[in-house]
Design an enzyme around this catalytic site. Structure first.
Site, PDB file in Angstrom:
ATOM      1  N   TYR A 189      29.839  14.343  37.093  1.00  0.00           N
ATOM      2  CA  TYR A 189      30.101  15.568  36.331  1.00  0.00           C
ATOM      3  C   TYR A 189      31.445  15.529  35.632  1.00  0.00           C
ATOM      4  O   TYR A 189      32.328  14.736  35.957  1.00  0.00           O
ATOM      5  CB  TYR A 189      29.984  16.815  37.218  1.00  0.00           C
ATOM      6  CG  TYR A 189      31.162  17.082  38.134  1.00  0.00           C
ATOM      7  CD1 TYR A 189      32.194  17.920  37.730  1.00  0.00           C
ATOM      8  CD2 TYR A 189      31.234  16.520  39.407  1.00  0.00           C
ATOM      9  CE1 TYR A 189      33.268  18.191  38.575  1.00  0.00           C
ATOM     10  CE2 TYR A 189      32.290  16.780  40.248  1.00  0.00           C
ATOM     11  CZ  TYR A 189      33.311  17.619  39.826  1.00  0.00           C
ATOM     12  OH  TYR A 189      34.367  17.875  40.654  1.00  0.00           O
ATOM     13  N   CYS A 190      31.554  16.403  34.625  1.00  0.00           N
ATOM     14  CA  CYS A 190      32.805  16.601  33.894  1.00  0.00           C
ATOM     15  C   CYS A 190      32.867  18.088  33.527  1.00  0.00           C
ATOM     16  O   CYS A 190      32.252  18.909  34.192  1.00  0.00           O
ATOM     17  CB  CYS A 190      32.865  15.693  32.653  1.00  0.00           C
ATOM     18  SG  CYS A 190      31.626  16.062  31.400  1.00  0.00           S
ATOM     19  N   LYS A 191      33.569  18.420  32.476  1.00  0.00           N
ATOM     20  CA  LYS A 191      33.700  19.824  32.090  1.00  0.00           C
ATOM     21  C   LYS A 191      32.383  20.391  31.557  1.00  0.00           C
ATOM     22  O   LYS A 191      31.950  21.448  31.998  1.00  0.00           O
ATOM     23  CB  LYS A 191      34.804  19.981  31.041  1.00  0.00           C
ATOM     24  CG  LYS A 191      35.013  21.411  30.598  1.00  0.00           C
ATOM     25  CD  LYS A 191      36.152  21.517  29.592  1.00  0.00           C
ATOM     26  CE  LYS A 191      36.336  22.959  29.133  1.00  0.00           C
ATOM     27  NZ  LYS A 191      37.437  23.064  28.159  1.00  0.00           N
ATOM     28  N   GLY A 220      29.523  18.044  30.370  1.00  0.00           N
ATOM     29  CA  GLY A 220      28.410  17.109  30.432  1.00  0.00           C
ATOM     30  C   GLY A 220      28.509  15.918  29.498  1.00  0.00           C
ATOM     31  O   GLY A 220      27.736  14.971  29.634  1.00  0.00           O
ATOM     32  N   ILE A 240      30.980  21.395  34.835  1.00  0.00           N
ATOM     33  CA  ILE A 240      31.617  22.412  35.671  1.00  0.00           C
ATOM     34  C   ILE A 240      31.512  23.797  35.039  1.00  0.00           C
ATOM     35  O   ILE A 240      31.507  24.809  35.744  1.00  0.00           O
ATOM     36  CB  ILE A 240      33.073  22.014  35.990  1.00  0.00           C
ATOM     37  CG1 ILE A 240      33.533  22.702  37.271  1.00  0.00           C
ATOM     38  CG2 ILE A 240      33.991  22.271  34.829  1.00  0.00           C
ATOM     39  CD1 ILE A 240      34.715  22.046  37.938  1.00  0.00           C
TER      40      ILE A 240
END
Length: 105
Positions: free
Chosen positions: A61-63, A65, A91
């Site tokens: 995951y990241c901020k 996608g 997130i």
């Protein structure tokens, strides 16, 4: 690319399923909002591949996608992992769908 929803990830966590959660954001971003996982910023991923069976379930995951999508493709296409999933919406989606206390930035 395989994706997983934030709600599905939460269900897996609650069931104590066996998987590796990787956060490919920067350390400064993790300090603002964190849902757990191993921090391996995208720029360092080639030098810091997870030490896991190539069939181990991995969720990235990241901020939002985008970076995790790139990491997912790298892990599958270059590193040879076979069970990698991108957290759909990152997130930000986690904050919207699972835990609004996780700060959006």
């Amino acid at each position: 690319m395989k994706e997983i929803t934030p709600k599905d990830l939460k269900t897996m966590q609650a069931a104590d399923e066996d998987f590796i959660l990787i956060d490919v954001r920067e350390e400064s971003e993790k300090a603002v909002a964190d849902i757990g996982g191993i921090l391996i910023p995208l720029s360092t991923l080639p030098m810091n591949l997870p030490e896991a069976d190539k069939n181990q379930k991995i969720i990235v995951y990241c901020k939002s996608g985008g970076r995790s999508g790139k990491a997912t493709e790298y892990l599958e296409q270059v590193a040879g992992f076979t069970n990698v999933h991108n957290l759909k919406g990152g997130i930000l989606a986690w904050s919207d769908q699972v835990d609004p206390s996780v700060k959006k930035y």
